[in-house]
Design a protein around this motif. Structure first.
Motif, PDB file in Angstrom:
ATOM      1  N   VAL A  93       0.857  -1.186   0.000  1.00  0.00           N
ATOM      2  CA  VAL A  93       0.000   0.000   0.000  1.00  0.00           C
ATOM      3  C   VAL A  93       0.894   1.236   0.000  1.00  0.00           C
ATOM      4  CG1 VAL A  93      -1.737   1.288   1.294  1.00  0.00           C
ATOM      5  CG2 VAL A  93      -1.814  -1.216   1.237  1.00  0.00           C
ATOM      6  N   TRP A  94       0.746   2.063  -1.051  1.00  0.00           N
ATOM      7  CA  TRP A  94       1.498   3.317  -1.124  1.00  0.00           C
ATOM      8  C   TRP A  94       0.965   4.262  -0.059  1.00  0.00           C
ATOM      9  CZ3 TRP A  94      -0.547   8.192  -2.503  1.00  0.00           C
ATOM     10  CH2 TRP A  94       0.399   9.203  -2.633  1.00  0.00           C
ATOM     11  N   LEU A  95       1.867   4.859   0.719  1.00  0.00           N
ATOM     12  CA  LEU A  95       1.456   5.795   1.759  1.00  0.00           C
ATOM     13  C   LEU A  95       1.642   7.244   1.325  1.00  0.00           C
ATOM     14  CD1 LEU A  95       2.885   3.903   4.839  1.00  0.00           C
ATOM     15  CD2 LEU A  95       0.494   4.020   4.068  1.00  0.00           C
ATOM     16  N   PHE A  96       2.859   7.595   0.876  1.00  0.00           N
ATOM     17  CA  PHE A  96       3.114   8.943   0.380  1.00  0.00           C
ATOM     18  C   PHE A  96       4.521   9.028  -0.189  1.00  0.00           C
ATOM     19  CE2 PHE A  96       2.766   8.988   5.080  1.00  0.00           C
ATOM     20  CZ  PHE A  96       4.095   8.896   5.402  1.00  0.00           C
ATOM     21  N   ASP A  97       4.742  10.071  -0.975  1.00  0.00           N
ATOM     22  CA  ASP A  97       6.059  10.414  -1.481  1.00  0.00           C
ATOM     23  C   ASP A  97       6.552  11.610  -0.676  1.00  0.00           C
ATOM     24  OD1 ASP A  97       5.577   8.494  -3.370  1.00  0.00           O
ATOM     25  OD2 ASP A  97       5.588   9.843  -5.087  1.00  0.00           O
ATOM     26  N   LEU A  98       7.815  11.549  -0.290  1.00  0.00           N
ATOM     27  CA  LEU A  98       8.434  12.635   0.461  1.00  0.00           C
ATOM     28  C   LEU A  98       9.440  13.347  -0.435  1.00  0.00           C
ATOM     29  CD1 LEU A  98       9.068  10.490   3.631  1.00  0.00           C
ATOM     30  CD2 LEU A  98       7.461  12.396   3.514  1.00  0.00           C
ATOM     31  N   GLY A  99       9.413  14.675  -0.389  1.00  0.00           N
ATOM     32  CA  GLY A  99      10.348  15.479  -1.158  1.00  0.00           C
ATOM     33  C   GLY A  99      11.051  16.465  -0.249  1.00  0.00           C
ATOM     34  N   MET A 100      12.168  16.978  -0.721  1.00  0.00           N
ATOM     35  CA  MET A 100      13.015  17.860   0.066  1.00  0.00           C
ATOM     36  C   MET A 100      12.371  19.218   0.309  1.00  0.00           C
ATOM     37  SD  MET A 100      15.927  17.071   1.229  1.00  0.00           S
ATOM     38  CE  MET A 100      16.988  18.065   2.219  1.00  0.00           C
ATOM     39  N   ASP A 101      12.429  19.676   1.561  1.00  0.00           N
ATOM     40  CA  ASP A 101      12.053  21.045   1.912  1.00  0.00           C
ATOM     41  C   ASP A 101      13.354  21.821   2.062  1.00  0.00           C
ATOM     42  OD1 ASP A 101      10.742  23.359   2.751  1.00  0.00           O
ATOM     43  OD2 ASP A 101      10.685  22.703   4.837  1.00  0.00           O
ATOM     44  N   ASP A 102      13.637  22.700   1.113  1.00  0.00           N
ATOM     45  CA  ASP A 102      14.924  23.408   1.107  1.00  0.00           C
ATOM     46  C   ASP A 102      15.131  24.265   2.348  1.00  0.00           C
ATOM     47  OD1 ASP A 102      15.660  22.288  -1.308  1.00  0.00           O
ATOM     48  OD2 ASP A 102      14.709  23.881  -2.465  1.00  0.00           O
ATOM     49  N   ALA A 103      14.076  24.783   2.932  1.00  0.00           N
ATOM     50  CA  ALA A 103      14.206  25.665   4.093  1.00  0.00           C
ATOM     51  C   ALA A 103      14.652  24.901   5.343  1.00  0.00           C
ATOM     52  CB  ALA A 103      12.883  26.381   4.359  1.00  0.00           C
ATOM     53  N   SER A 104      14.073  23.733   5.597  1.00  0.00           N
ATOM     54  CA  SER A 104      14.361  23.016   6.840  1.00  0.00           C
ATOM     55  C   SER A 104      15.336  21.853   6.673  1.00  0.00           C
ATOM     56  CB  SER A 104      13.051  22.474   7.431  1.00  0.00           C
ATOM     57  OG  SER A 104      12.552  21.427   6.617  1.00  0.00           O
ATOM     58  N   GLY A 105      15.468  21.324   5.460  1.00  0.00           N
ATOM     59  CA  GLY A 105      16.265  20.123   5.255  1.00  0.00           C
ATOM     60  C   GLY A 105      15.485  18.854   5.543  1.00  0.00           C
ATOM     61  N   ASP A 106      14.222  18.997   5.958  1.00  0.00           N
ATOM     62  CA  ASP A 106      13.350  17.849   6.191  1.00  0.00           C
ATOM     63  C   ASP A 106      12.783  17.360   4.866  1.00  0.00           C
ATOM     64  OD1 ASP A 106      13.798  18.358   8.852  1.00  0.00           O
ATOM     65  OD2 ASP A 106      11.746  18.978   9.317  1.00  0.00           O
ATOM     66  N   LEU A 107      12.205  16.173   4.901  1.00  0.00           N
ATOM     67  CA  LEU A 107      11.440  15.659   3.773  1.00  0.00           C
ATOM     68  C   LEU A 107       9.961  15.786   4.129  1.00  0.00           C
ATOM     69  CD1 LEU A 107      13.370  12.388   2.841  1.00  0.00           C
ATOM     70  CD2 LEU A 107      13.480  14.606   1.736  1.00  0.00           C
ATOM     71  N   LEU A 108       9.175  16.347   3.228  1.00  0.00           N
ATOM     72  CA  LEU A 108       7.746  16.558   3.449  1.00  0.00           C
ATOM     73  C   LEU A 108       6.947  15.771   2.429  1.00  0.00           C
ATOM     74  CD1 LEU A 108       7.745  20.451   3.862  1.00  0.00           C
ATOM     75  CD2 LEU A 108       7.916  18.714   5.652  1.00  0.00           C
ATOM     76  N   SER A 109       5.753  15.320   2.828  1.00  0.00           N
ATOM     77  CA  SER A 109       4.897  14.615   1.871  1.00  0.00           C
ATOM     78  C   SER A 109       4.544  15.577   0.743  1.00  0.00           C
ATOM     79  CB  SER A 109       3.645  14.053   2.542  1.00  0.00           C
ATOM     80  OG  SER A 109       2.990  15.020   3.312  1.00  0.00           O
ATOM     81  N   LEU A 110       4.700  15.095  -0.491  1.00  0.00           N
ATOM     82  CA  LEU A 110       4.435  15.931  -1.659  1.00  0.00           C
ATOM     83  C   LEU A 110       2.940  16.083  -1.898  1.00  0.00           C
ATOM     84  CD1 LEU A 110       7.207  14.496  -3.997  1.00  0.00           C
ATOM     85  CD2 LEU A 110       7.244  16.644  -2.708  1.00  0.00           C
TER      86      LEU A 110
END
Length: 153
Positions: A93-110
């Motif tokens: 089951v696909w949950l989500f894709d995470l992409g880079m948040d340039d401001a924080s360096g975190d990965l956020l769900s796209l």
């Protein structure tokens, strides 16, 4: 090397998971408690799998409930995809894709993962000793926050 690919060495060092679930005021599920367990990691090519095993203690209860999970992380140049293999590897089951948040360096769900009328979103925060993964689930009957703490030891 892209920023996403740099997360792979971090994921392959994980051995422990601790998590908590907290319902919000709009939650009708009331799912609340704390869990802890071990993580066995399998890495092949651009895929990392977490085999989780542990115990969950629902709030107000005295007996822990055993749990197992298999999460599959797939790396590409611009995203990190997360799947739950509760129905097996061939029916993950696909949950989500995470992409880079340039401001924080975190990965956020796209995009939010939709499960019926419920929306699942997440933030992955890399740390020196592992990473945190916070899930937010909202919907007509749900308002849940899940906080996973994945650590090396």
């Amino acid at each position: 090397m892209t920023a996403i690919i740099r997360f792979k060495p971090l994921l392959t060092t994980i051995h422990r998971v601790d998590f908590s679930s907290r319902p919000g005021t709009a939650s009708r599920s009331g799912w609340s408690g704390h869990g802890h367990g071990s993580v066995q990691v399998e890495s092949r090519g651009d895929t990392v799998r977490f085999f989780e095993r542990g115990h969950f203690l629902p709030t107000g209860q005295s007996r822990e409930v055993p749990f197992t999970n298999v999460y599959r992380w797939e790396f590409s140049t611009d995203r990190l995809r997360l799947f739950h293999e509760r129905r097996g590897a061939d029916h993950a089951v696909w949950l989500f894709d995470l992409g880079m948040d340039d401001a924080s360096g975190d990965l956020l769900s796209l995009d939010a993962h939709l499960c019926g009328a419920d929306r699942y979103q997440a933030r992955l925060t890399p740390l020196a000793d592992g990473f945190d993964l916070q899930w937010r689930i909202t919907g007509p009957r749900k308002e849940e926050t899940l906080r996973y703490r994945y650590r090396r030891a």
